[in-house]
Write a protein that holds these residues in place. Structure first.
Motif, mmCIF file in Angstrom:
data_model
loop_
_atom_site.group_PDB
_atom_site.id
_atom_site.type_symbol
_atom_site.label_atom_id
_atom_site.label_comp_id
_atom_site.label_asym_id
_atom_site.label_seq_id
_atom_site.Cartn_x
_atom_site.Cartn_y
_atom_site.Cartn_z
ATOM 1 N N LYS A 1 -7.361 -2.875 1.718
ATOM 2 C CA LYS A 1 -7.286 -1.448 2.729
ATOM 3 C C LYS A 1 -8.524 -1.193 3.097
ATOM 4 C CE LYS A 1 -4.015 -0.204 -0.840
ATOM 5 N NZ LYS A 1 -2.601 -0.375 -0.273
ATOM 6 N N HIS B 1 1.741 2.964 -7.090
ATOM 7 C CA HIS B 1 1.159 3.756 -8.433
ATOM 8 C C HIS B 1 2.317 4.237 -9.035
ATOM 9 C CE1 HIS B 1 -2.986 4.067 -8.175
ATOM 10 N NE2 HIS B 1 -2.878 4.287 -6.772
ATOM 11 N N HIS C 1 -2.073 -4.599 -3.766
ATOM 12 C CA HIS C 1 -2.964 -3.418 -3.510
ATOM 13 C C HIS C 1 -4.448 -3.488 -4.076
ATOM 14 C CE1 HIS C 1 -2.380 1.281 -3.784
ATOM 15 N NE2 HIS C 1 -3.767 0.957 -4.095
ATOM 16 N N HIS D 1 -8.502 -2.257 -2.841
ATOM 17 C CA HIS D 1 -9.640 -1.343 -1.805
ATOM 18 C C HIS D 1 -10.737 -2.143 -1.986
ATOM 19 C CE1 HIS D 1 -6.978 2.410 -2.029
ATOM 20 N NE2 HIS D 1 -6.669 1.917 -2.999
ATOM 21 N N ASP E 1 -5.133 -2.795 -7.992
ATOM 22 C CA ASP E 1 -5.750 -1.843 -7.412
ATOM 23 C C ASP E 1 -7.283 -1.840 -7.188
ATOM 24 O OD1 ASP E 1 -5.893 0.992 -6.143
ATOM 25 O OD2 ASP E 1 -5.612 2.116 -8.157
ATOM 26 N N HIS F 1 0.737 5.677 -1.218
ATOM 27 C CA HIS F 1 0.217 5.878 -2.670
ATOM 28 C C HIS F 1 0.895 7.059 -2.802
ATOM 29 C CE1 HIS F 1 -3.321 3.567 -1.410
ATOM 30 N NE2 HIS F 1 -3.983 3.778 -2.659
HETATM 31 ZN ZN LIG Z 1 -5.029 2.666 -4.005
#
Ligand SMILES: [Zn+2]
Length: 426
Positions: A151, A278, A82, A84, A330, A255
């Motif tokens: 992502k 999460h 996970h 970004h 994350d 999410h």
């Molecule tokens: Zn995220």
């Protein structure tokens, strides 16, 4: 070295194989990371072909090139399921705003948060995004990560989302890391659709009618993800977007229940999503929904630490209920700008009450399961991809212990040296 040359990893104090069934581990299965001593790993080409007693493998493969582990600990490369990692400007200015008492949702309402990253990304070309991400992914790799999910979701128009996904595809071609692309067009409602009558409905219409079909047609993503949260996408909206994604052949992520218990976990269970991520605010009903689903619960304790929030995902309750748990960084510009995967293991132990073995399974096998890769990634076992990480410690329990430290000496992806030889961190 020809592609069929053999490598023999020798002289490791411990080999943490995580060997076992090629699927997500649940309950007590998570408590055994299969730590071996006196053990070597034999790699041929891009695949692990044997894991066994060192003397035996040395004797039967005298021509193999030996890699001296120097008394370190050898593990499967970590799977960061996970991130970004594709973004422009870092958002360090928001950290002080939060410290002064402004919360994440308030910063978002003022046009900060995700919206600030969206404005920034829209002004950049693919080249600039690739350059920034290369440096950031090298840092992730330098902590032992060999597979990383990236992502989109800071574009929020068809063109800007495609630009992001093309940049991620280029990263996958140009970097030795294994990169898994996820379409997150439903990261937020873009500001230009947010405050107009019918604007919200119009954007969701574009997601399902235009963006998802185009992303699928161009084969630019393996997963689709939605930020299902109070104030972002509702459960019915998330269901509509994810059902459309599934129709177009994409695998599903959510999410879910990050800040409020909004029913995201229940939806993930209902849809049989590959992962629900999460979960710091997951309800008892949410835990029960995941316990009967194939879904991996991906916990992101770095985010709660960085936001200064006391809430924690209930890892023990999830594991006790039989939900497979993964850990990930994350990595993102607003709420978790850390590339340090072993720090996340530390938080797994100290904040979430997991054992070291559970954090190792969560960072390898279950991370791979969260990316639908558990049949070839996440274990040191015959037939698996030769993705390995070597650490300057003599016991696996030192990985979460020396917290914040970078002990990774090198990684190999598909049998090829990835870091540090090709991924130097300045
Ligand atoms: Zn995220």
């Amino acid at each position: 070295m020809t592609s069929n040359a053999s490598l023999l990893f020798v002289n490791a104090a411990q080999v943490v194989t995580c060997a076992g069934p090629p699927r997500a581990r649940r309950g007590t299965e998570m408590g055994d990371a299969a730590v071996r001593t006196g053990c070597s790993v034999l790699v041929r080409g891009d695949t692990i072909v044997a894991v066994g007693p060192e003397a035996e493998l040395r004797g039967s493969h005298p021509a193999a090139q030996e890699i001296d582990c120097g008394g370190g600990v050898l593990t499967p490369g970590f799977v960061d399921s996970h991130t970004h990692a594709l973004f422009g400007r870092p958002r360090f200015d928001e950290q002080e705003l939060r410290a002064s008492g402004m919360d994440y949702m308030e910063i978002a309402r003022r046009g900060g948060g995700i919206h600030a990253s969206v404005r920034d990304l829209r002004q950049r070309d693919e080249e600039s995004l690739v350059d920034l991400a290369v440096a950031r992914l090298r840092r992730l790799a330098s902590y032992g990560v060999t597979t990383v999910e990236v992502k989109s979701g800071y574009g929020l128009t068809l063109d800007d989302e495609l630009k992001s996904l093309r940049a991620i595809a280029r990263l996958a071609r140009e970097l030795p890391l294994r990169i898994v692309p996820t379409f997150l067009g439903a990261h937020e409602i873009p500001l230009e659709h947010r405050d107009t009558a019918g604007g919200r409905e119009e954007y969701i219409g574009r997601l399902v009618g235009e963006m998802i079909p185009r992303v699928s047609e161009l084969q630019l993503a393996r997963f689709a993800d939605v930020f299902c949260e109070t104030g972002v996408y509702t459960v019915p909206e998330s269901r509509r977007i994810l059902e459309s994604a599934r129709t177009h052949g994409l695998l599903l992520k959510l999410h879910a229940d990050e800040l409020t218990s909004a029913g995201g976990a229940e939806l993930a269970g209902e849809l049989g999503a590959v992962s629900a991520d999460h979960l710091a605010a997951i309800s008892e009903k949410g835990i029960a929904a995941l316990a009967t689903a194939p879904t991996v619960a991906t916990l992101l304790p770095g985010t709660m630490l960085f936001l200064g929030k006391p809430s924690r995902a209930p890892a023990r309750s999830l594991i006790a209920a039989g939900v497979p748990v993964a850990l990930a960084t994350d990595f993102n510009p607003g709420t978790s700008p850390t590339p340090n995967f072993t720090l996340i293991l530390t938080l797994g132990v100290s904040q979430l009450g997991m054992s070291v073995a559970e954090t190792m399974i969560a960072g390898t096998v279950n991370g791979a399961a969260a990316l639908a890769l558990a049949d070839r990634v996440g274990q040191l076992a015959p037939g698996f991809s030769a993705d390995l990480a070597l650490f300057d410690v003599s016991d696996v329990r030192e990985l979460p212990y020396w917290y914040g430290d970078r002990r990774c000496l090198g990684t190999w992806v598909r049998g090829k040296s990835c870091h540090p030889r090709h991924l130097r961190v300045s």
